[in-house]
Design an enzyme around this catalytic site. Structure first.
Site, PDB file in Angstrom:
ATOM      1  N   GLU A 194      50.484  30.232 -19.467  1.00 47.51           N
ATOM      2  CA  GLU A 194      49.149  29.963 -18.495  1.00 47.51           C
ATOM      3  C   GLU A 194      48.280  28.840 -18.661  1.00 47.51           C
ATOM      4  OE1 GLU A 194      46.897  32.881 -21.229  1.00 47.51           O
ATOM      5  OE2 GLU A 194      48.801  34.131 -21.198  1.00 47.51           O
ATOM      6  N   GLU A 312      54.571  37.909 -22.013  1.00 41.13           N
ATOM      7  CA  GLU A 312      53.791  38.335 -22.738  1.00 41.13           C
ATOM      8  C   GLU A 312      53.502  39.500 -22.410  1.00 41.13           C
ATOM      9  OE1 GLU A 312      50.634  35.891 -23.726  1.00 41.13           O
ATOM     10  OE2 GLU A 312      52.090  33.876 -23.874  1.00 41.13           O
TER      11      GLU A 312
HETATM   12  O1  AHR Z   1      49.490  35.836 -27.298  1.00 36.34           O
HETATM   13  C1  AHR Z   1      48.081  35.623 -27.774  1.00 36.34           C
HETATM   14  C2  AHR Z   1      47.868  34.527 -26.670  1.00 36.34           C
HETATM   15  O2  AHR Z   1      47.708  35.536 -25.462  1.00 36.34           O
HETATM   16  C3  AHR Z   1      48.914  33.815 -26.553  1.00 36.34           C
HETATM   17  O3  AHR Z   1      48.876  32.251 -26.761  1.00 36.34           O
HETATM   18  C4  AHR Z   1      48.413  32.721 -25.047  1.00 36.34           C
HETATM   19  O4  AHR Z   1      49.069  32.690 -24.172  1.00 36.34           O
HETATM   20  C5  AHR Z   1      48.053  34.403 -24.212  1.00 36.34           C
HETATM   21  O5  AHR Z   1      46.245  34.044 -23.399  1.00 36.34           O
END
Ligand code: AHR
Length: 660
Positions: A194, A312
């Site tokens: 991110e 994710e």
């Molecule tokens: O999964 C939780 C968080 O969500 C992670 O650390 C981040 O990459 C995302 O914003």
């Protein structure tokens, strides 16, 4: 009297059936080529709340049964769902993680503050060696997330060296001193996480340059080729994808998309049908996101060399009352099971581009597979979906086309049913069906093309309540059971799905095999024609004049070649030993195309470094035409053509299978 009862019963049954909305699905087993990458069923673990500490790692001295400090119950559960790949150490945590703090004697490791997640002290007792031990015990591939936000190029480069090199160097000596003689050979490495947000708040142009820079120094060691995964877009940030593909695509193998389905501040179990619908809608948006990001990727990478990796995804609710808000601990209900099935169907249906996905997160965080409390463990409804869908891992993708009625709530609607299908290496067809409608059952009328059905069975996950979930006291409220509501018909298969249900059917039968050829007097070896010229893609050989033709025993480059700027076309027959699914691979530098019986099976075209691509064909035993087209531009030159099939492990196609 008896007749009257029969008539009344018949009318009643018909009218009841007429109420059930019907979905038509065509399952088309022709044109089988692409495998569903098992890594779509991947997981994500972060130093966040009780994911690592308590969830996976309890330490060797713990009373909780463990092997080398890792919980035995959790490992057993993760092995059962065939967890293929595990991402670590974050998440946002990754861009503040300094790997050298997590190696060596534990008592000497420095502590840090986990500023992203609850401000707790991280003592670094779980680090590189412990994570790789978890992967070894699960039997999965590790996927490291490198620190680009607050780390240096040197730090990431040395991590790769520490983990992957067998040369003599300060990093490898350090690894040996820490008890690991041989390198682990880790393939998957992320270049930050991110980076548009917690990973450094970068603009795409700046990040694309960072990708090129960090990517350059993440070196390949020995036979291990690093698979570089760049931070991709958040949700619908199409500009991020555009810039990364334009400026960074030459340096990466994967681009990571993140998409969460957030709710309106309520916990996982506290919702009504509006809350149900809302999360369905946000989850199903994955289809649009993947389609649109893929379309941008197609512009820069039409051969789909770069994977879209959804590293994710999942649901994100308010934390359970009384728990640390920074720990993201949430329950998991039937609603989560349905969204998991929807997403896995979407990933399967995009398996030509989506080649890895990692649900967030594996244990005790967000949409977890497993919840733990001290020595207790509970498997969530989402875990059971992963268990049911594991049959699709590395299976051949089968297209399903579906006309589904809508699930309507007020003014809003969504397609009520979604599906995906695949054929495994035993020839079994699996169809996964998901009814997102919490109020109505759905009838599925499934017709099959190029597949003859012998029998059908299945498993189902459903519940009476939308928020049904498993607890430590009552761990089996939502669990898969045998499904008996699928029957064979003249057309194919008829299924009735209960409201809010996930069903995976196993269909035994046979798919149509490509018939073999009768050859009169085949001779060993394959013919090849050699050409010279300057190309950037496999040339149209029909319009060219060959400099020479000859017979060669295997797909190797002719010894006499000009070194650069030449092309070779190979024509012959391959003798397939046994009916079944065969996967062909080309590893080439530069481009190749491979056809079987005039169908393109492996496309690996273009100017590139050694790169492997594969494709699958369903073949009858006997002779099949095989053609390989290869061209060489400048630089290195490589050509390996391999096969894998029933009772045939992956190998370079041996001379004894090749004829002309
Ligand atoms: O999964 C939780 C968080 O969500 C992670 O650390 C981040 O990459 C995302 O914003």
């Amino acid at each position: 009297m008896k007749n009257t009862i029969t008539v009344i019963l018949t009318v009643f049954t018909l009218s009841a059936q007429a109420q059930i909305p019907t979905t038509s699905i065509v399952v088309d087993a022709s044109n089988l080529r692409t495998k569903i990458n098992k890594n779509i069923y991947g997981q994500f673990s972060e130093h966040l709340g009780n994911c690592i500490y308590g969830g996976i790692w309890v330490g060797e001295k713990s009373k909780i049964p463990n092997t080398n400090g890792i919980r035995n119950d959790v490992i057993e559960a993760l092995r059962k769902i065939k967890t293929p790949v595990l991402r670590w150490p974050g998440g946002c945590f990754a861009d503040e993680y300094h790997w050298k703090d997590g190696i060596g004697p534990r008592e000497k490791r420095p502590a840090m503050i986990n500023t992203n997640w609850g401000g707790v002290t991280e003592d670094n007792s779980f680090g590189t060696h412990e994570f790789l031990e978890v992967c070894r015990q699960i039997g999965c591939e590790p996927y490291f997330s490198g620190n680009v936000g607050s780390g240096t190029v040197q730090e990431l480069s040395q991590w790769v060296e520490y983990v992957n090199s067998d040369n003599v160097s300060p990093m490898t000596e350090l690894r040996k001193k820490n008890g690991q003689e041989k390198s682990w050979g880790v393939k998957y490495w992320g270049i930050g996480n991110e980076s548009w947000g917690c990973g450094g708040n970068m603009r795409p142009e700046f990040y694309a340059d960072q990708t090129r820079r960090y990517g350059t120094y993440m070196r390949d060691y020995g036979k291990n080729k690093v698979f570089r995964i760049a931070c991709g877009p958040s949700d619908d940030d199409y500009n991020w994808t555009e810039v990364l593909m334009k400026d960074g695509s030459g340096f990466i193998n994967g681009l990571a998309l993140h998409h969460y389905s957030f709710n309106d501040g309520k916990t996982a179990t506290d919702f009504d049908e509006k809350g149900w619908f809302d999360i369905m809608k946000k989850s199903l948006r994955m289809e649009e996101l993947i389609s649109r990001h893929s379309a941008i990727m197609d512009k820069y990478d039409p051969q789909k060399r770069i994977a879209l990796i959804v590293d994710e995804w999942g649901t994100w609710y308010a934390v359970e009352p009384g728990t640390n808000p920074g720990f993201l601990y949430q329950q998991n209900t039937m609603r989560d099971a349905i969204t998991a099935a929807c997403n896995l169907n979407i990933f399967n249906n995009h398996c030509d581009r989506v080649r890895m996905a990692n649900i967030a997160q594996i244990i005790n965080v967000l949409q977890a597979m497993i919840l733990t409390k001290d020595d207790k463990m509970v498997l969530t409804p989402t875990y059971h979906v992963f268990d049911m869908f594991k049959v699709h891992q590395n299976a051949l993708y089968v297209k399903t086309t579906l006309e589904a009625p809508d699930y309507i709530l007020g003014e809003q609607k969504l397609p009520a049913v979604n599906s995906s299908a695949s054929i495994d290496d035993q020839g079994n067809l699996h169809i996964s069906l998901c009814n997102i409608d919490p109020r109505s059952q759905h009838h599925i009328s499934c017709s099959l093309k190029k597949f003859t059905v012998k029998s059908v069975s299945g498993r189902i996950l459903t519940a009476k309540e939308m928020n049904a979930h498993n607890t430590f006291g009552n761990p089996s409220i939502v669990a898969p059971t045998k499904f008996s509501d699928a029957t064979l018909s003249a057309k194919g298969i008829e299924v009735t799905l209960p409201p809010m249900s996930v069903v995976v059917l196993e269909v035994k039968g046979s798919c149509e095999l490509t018939p073999s050829l009768e050859l009169k007097d085949p001779k060993p070896g394959i013919k090849y024609s050699y050409y010279e010229g300057n190309w950037s893609a496999v040339p149209l050989f029909d319009s060219l004049v060959a400099q020479r033709t000859d017979v060669i025993d295997r797909f190797v480059l002719p010894e006499k070649n000009s070194g650069e700027n030449f092309a070779v076309q190979y024509n012959g027959y391959i003798k397939i030993p046994k009916d079944g699914l065969y996967t062909f691979y080309t590893n080439s530098d530069d481009g190749t195309n491979l056809t079987i019986d005039n169908n393109v099976i492996v496309e690996n075209d273009g100017l590139h470094a050694p790169q492997e691509q594969s494709g699958t064909s369903v073949l009858k035993a006997g002779f099949h035409e095989i053609q390989v087209k290869f061209f060489q531009g400048g630089g290195g030159k490589v050509l390996d053509v391999s096969i894998e099939g029933p009772e045939l492990s992956k190998q370079i196609i041996p001379a004894q299978l090749l004829y002309h």
